[in-house]
Design a protein around this motif. Structure first.
Motif, short mmCIF file in Angstrom:
data_model
loop_
_atom_site.label_atom_id
_atom_site.label_comp_id
_atom_site.label_asym_id
_atom_site.label_seq_id
_atom_site.Cartn_x
_atom_site.Cartn_y
_atom_site.Cartn_z
N ARG A 15 0.86 -1.18 0.00
CA ARG A 15 0.00 0.00 0.00
C ARG A 15 0.89 1.23 0.00
N THR A 28 -2.90 4.59 -12.78
CA THR A 28 -4.15 3.95 -12.34
C THR A 28 -4.85 3.37 -13.57
N TYR A 46 -1.14 -0.29 -4.34
CA TYR A 46 -2.50 0.21 -4.24
C TYR A 46 -2.54 1.30 -3.18
N PRO A 54 -9.98 0.02 -2.73
CA PRO A 54 -8.59 0.16 -3.22
C PRO A 54 -8.51 0.81 -4.61
N TYR A 56 -5.80 0.76 -7.64
CA TYR A 56 -4.62 -0.01 -8.02
C TYR A 56 -3.69 0.82 -8.88
N GLY A 88 -9.45 -4.57 -11.03
CA GLY A 88 -9.22 -3.17 -11.35
C GLY A 88 -10.14 -2.62 -12.42
#
Ligand SMILES: [Zn+2]
Length: 362
Positions: A15, A28, A46, A54, A56, A88
């Protein structure tokens, strides 16, 4: 929120904040979409969106050009209530009707249409209780083998049936056909006539140039060439039946023969020919009135039609049904020169007796 997560393929990704991702030039999904690119492989990191879901990030070195069908699909801004899938991808909310227009269906509907469900949905809708129904793109789905329309358990073999159902069906048709043919008996050989015509061609305006009529006892009652009254040449059919204009020069005309033919036909119970519609269309002119012609037609039977029925029951693989084909299947030999009206008449009588084995029995 945890400091790392596992993607659907099993990779563990860290993260990070949006600033950290930007510093590494990570992209993204929505940025990739705008650039008409798609990621190769898993996200590399993420971050958490405001609502906790989330976002990604993908490595810009591991992307490729997206196919057009991906990027003409509305981007995030055009999607209604976009929802991000685990991989995603963003999908939008739409009505069932709109989904159907795009070829998107529910899992259940695809299964009904015999399609395997693709791994990811293409859109979604919400039920009254806010629970999600996903739509899947039918064009991305693989068609399953079609099932038997009768038992629904086995894969189709022929005529929309599985092999077992097809064979059971065939056995039933065969039994019905055999019953149909065996039910005809009591015919008097002298009152059953087989006949064949040779013509200058197959059209209405063509003329009869040969007539053969034989009864069920094998007596040839008429076998004559006919002098046509209009046609002078018939080069195409001459090659088949071998009858030349010179051969029919001194032959009687159909109107001269008509009284004798009518006498034979009127005394008969049934008139049989192989492919009778052509013969009927030309021989009917020996009768003057529609009533007489209808009476003639009512007595006719077509050996070809009966052979086709027999083929469908006994040899569904065979699609040819000429007189020669019938003779081959029913093991009948030629008597005389093939395709002369006399040989065709004899062959027709033999074919008929093979198809209707009890025809003349008491
Ligand atoms: Zn079946």
């Amino acid at each position: 929120m945890k400091e790392s997560m596992r993607t659907s393929s099993g990779a563990v990704i860290p993260r990070m904040t949006a600033e950290q991702a930007e510093a590494r030039s990570y992209l993204t999904m929505s940025l990739l979409d705008k650039m008409h690119l798609m990621p190769v492989g898993d996200p590399v990191a993420y971050s958490a969106a405001a609502d906790g879901s989330p976002i990604y990030y993908f490595d810009p070195c591991r992307v490729r050009e997206a196919p057009p069908e991906n990027w003409y699909i509305p981007d995030e801004a055009d999607l209604v209530q976009p929802m991000r899938l685990e991989n995603g991808t963003l999908i939008g909310r739409m009505s069932t009707r709109r989904a159907a227009e795009l070829g998107y269906y529910t899992r259940e509907r695809l299964a009904q249409m015999h399609y395997d469900v693709p791994p990811e949905p293409a859109a979604y809708t919400l039920r009254g209780d806010r629970s999600v129904i996903y739509f899947y793109d039918k064009s991305a789905a693989v068609r399953q083998p079609l099932m038997c329309v009768r038992c629904g358990r086995e894969v189709r073999y022929r005529r929309k049936l599985c092999r077992a159902c097809f064979e059971a069906d065939l056995a039933q048709r065969r039994a019905e056909g055999d019953a149909h043919r065996n039910a005809e008996y009591h015919m008097q050989r002298e009152r059953v006539l087989f006949f064949d015509l040779e013509l200058t061609g197959v059209y209405e305006h063509d003329e009869i140039i040969s007539v053969s009529i034989m009864n069920g006892a094998g007596e040839m009652l008429m076998n004559t060439l006919v002098h046509p009254t209009h046609k002078k040449r018939w080069k195409q059919t001459e090659k088949i039946h071998g009858i030349t204009p010179e051969m029919v020069a001194d032959a009687p005309t159909l109107s001269e023969l008509a009284p004798r033919i009518r006498g034979l036909f009127d005394a008969a119970d049934v008139l049989i020919a192989y492919g009778i519609s052509t013969d009927y269309a030309h021989i009917k002119y020996i009768y003057a009135t529609p009533a007489e012609r209808n009476a003639l037609r009512a007595k006719t039977r077509c050996a070809a039609a009966e052979f086709v029925r027999y083929l469908q029951e006994h040899h569904p693989d065979l699609t040819h049904a000429s007189l020669s084909d019938a003779m081959q299947v029913l093991q009948v030999e030629w008597d005389g020169v093939a395709h002369t009206s006399v040989a065709d008449t004899i062959a027709c009588a033999k074919v008929w007796e093979r198809l209707f084995p009890h025809y003349y029995e008491d």
